[in-house]
Design an enzyme around this catalytic site. Structure first.
Site, PDB file in Angstrom:
ATOM      1  N   CYS A 203       0.820  -1.217   0.000  1.00 49.64           N
ATOM      2  CA  CYS A 203       0.000   0.000   0.000  1.00 49.64           C
ATOM      3  C   CYS A 203       0.856   1.271   0.000  1.00 49.64           C
ATOM      4  CB  CYS A 203      -0.966  -0.006   1.175  1.00 49.64           C
ATOM      5  SG  CYS A 203      -0.194  -0.143   2.792  1.00 49.64           S
ATOM      6  N   HIS A 335      -1.730   0.284   7.510  1.00 47.55           N
ATOM      7  CA  HIS A 335      -2.290   0.629   6.200  1.00 47.55           C
ATOM      8  C   HIS A 335      -2.023   2.108   5.903  1.00 47.55           C
ATOM      9  CE1 HIS A 335      -4.556  -0.090   2.637  1.00 47.55           C
ATOM     10  NE2 HIS A 335      -5.636   0.581   2.993  1.00 47.55           N
ATOM     11  N   ASP A 356      -7.960   4.382  -1.929  1.00 44.35           N
ATOM     12  CA  ASP A 356      -7.424   3.247  -1.180  1.00 44.35           C
ATOM     13  C   ASP A 356      -6.796   2.260  -2.151  1.00 44.35           C
ATOM     14  OD1 ASP A 356      -6.972   0.955   0.389  1.00 44.35           O
ATOM     15  OD2 ASP A 356      -8.704   1.392   1.664  1.00 44.35           O
TER      16      ASP A 356
END
Length: 422
Positions: A203, A335, A356
């Site tokens: 991520c 995250h 995201d």
């Protein structure tokens, strides 16, 4: 053995004194009789004898009984100490085993277990897809060839990219007339989602790709990015961060990764993004929202800061403000996401708009075909009550650095890289 009677040799135990008086009283002198005999009193039980040898044997029995009792106590103490030592060693061994297992678990979680990187995971996941019948062999070989070409060039293959979302959002908000009072949007930015090669750990790299895609569209950053005209692949980004470390940025953070990212599945965070951007002479800052500032563990000051960031240069009362501001990197434990805008509702509440990396291309494509009811936008919206992690960090871009400023920030990063919001 229990003590024996000195007169008859019978085992008398603790009733020795009563035994002697009852069975052999005629051999003892009665105290205070005045018969002229020499009396000898036992110093341990006050028994009186007329014969010194008998008294000595009697006292010896007392001493033997005492030594036996003390010897038993010593052996009991030694046994207790031995058991305690063995229990301590067992507990220490179990604790060391737990620590080793936790350390290995953390290594696996953060990609530092030498299990390979993007390439190895990509191939392994594709092989699994073929084995399950979800991918035909010819597609496996084609995607493998494309992946190898991408790795050789250092350029992302673009297969997880969705473009045009910001423009679609701008059009949507122009027609939205329900509960949004004003909205501020970042400059154009492409969405990148995780692939078979980085699912579960990529991520941070994908969010950097999003941020970089916006900077590449802004001519203000052309000079900084003249050597980075296309979006780099994840292994290339890892090498770029290692280059920043070699320049001297964030030595403490580099040591956490043993100064090596390439070929691993290591997670990165705000400090690595800051080091990489600063090494490219892009002016940015880390803001650390290290504790909640609202009820129920919420972070209203985070929302207020982002509102000021986007609205600082906007004038007038236009409902939709398409700013020239780059998106914001948002990090929390486990995250990271990219902030691409913020809504102000008619009731004055704030709502972030987030890209995201975990959101698929299929979901993002829906935003390009926005319906008037705005259902597709829900995937982007995060209200104050939705962000309740203990700590958040953001990396915000705000200009270009001179060579001197870059060198100064490199020195400063060796001490401190973030500002905490009190």
């Amino acid at each position: 053995a229990p003590p024996e009677c000195p007169f008859c040799g019978e085992a008398a135990g603790r009733q020795l004194e009563e035994h002697v008086r009852a069975r052999h009283g005629h051999l003892l002198g009665a105290p205070g009789t005045g018969d002229g005999e020499q009396l000898y009193e036992c110093p341990m039980c006050s028994l009186t004898c007329t014969n010194i040898q008998i008294l000595e044997e009697h006292v010896d029995l007392h001493l033997e009984e005492q030594n036996f009792s003390e010897g038993g106590n010593i052996r009991d103490l030694e046994l207790a100490q031995q058991l305690q030592t063995e229990e301590h060693e067992r507990q220490r061994s179990e604790e060391e085993k737990r620590e080793r297992e936790e350390f290995k678990k953390l290594q696996r979680q953060y990609g530092l277990d030498n299990s390979g990187g993007f390439k190895q995971q990509f191939l392994k996941n594709m092989e699994r897809e073929v084995d399950r019948g979800r991918m035909p062999p010819f597609e496996y070989h084609k995607r493998k060839a494309d992946m190898m070409e991408s790795l050789a060039s250092g350029i992302d293959d673009g297969k997880t990219k969705t473009s045009g979302v910001i423009e679609a959002l701008c059009e949507y908000y122009q027609n939205e007339n329900k509960d949004v009072r004003r909205v501020w949007l970042s400059a154009g930015v492409d969405h990148f989602h995780s692939s078979l090669g980085d699912r579960g750990w990529g991520c941070g790299y994908r969010n950097f790709q999003m941020l970089l895609s916006s900077l590449l569209q802004n001519s203000f950053y052309n000079d900084c990015l003249r050597d980075t005209t296309l979006i780099p692949s994840i292994p290339k980004i890892q090498s770029m961060i290692e280059d920043a470390w070699r320049e001297g940025f964030d030595p403490h953070g580099a040591s956490h990764f043993n100064n090596r990212l390439h070929g691993s599945k290591a997670w990165i965070g705000a400090c690595e993004i800051y080091s990489l951007l600063t090494s490219l002479r892009i002016k940015c800052q880390i803001i650390d929202f290290h504790k909640p500032t609202g009820p129920m563990g919420t972070h209203p000051r985070l929302f207020e800061w982002i509102l000021r960031y986007y609205s600082a240069d906007s004038e007038g009362g236009a409902k939709v403000v398409c700013t020239s501001k780059p998106p914001i990197y948002l990090q929390h434990q486990g995250h990271s996401r990219t902030v691409v805008g913020i809504e102000e509702k008619k009731n004055k509440s704030l709502c972030l708009l987030l890209f995201d990396p975990g959101c698929s291309s299929q979901e993002m494509q829906k935003l390009l075909k926005q319906n008037s009811d705005g259902t597709a936008v829900k995937v982007l919206r995060k209200f104050v009550g939705s962000l309740k992690e203990k700590q958040y960090q953001i990396v915000a871009v705000d200009g270009v650095l001179s060579l001197e400023e870059k060198a100064a920030r490199c020195r400063a990063s060796q001490v401190l890289t973030s500002e905490k919001i009190p």
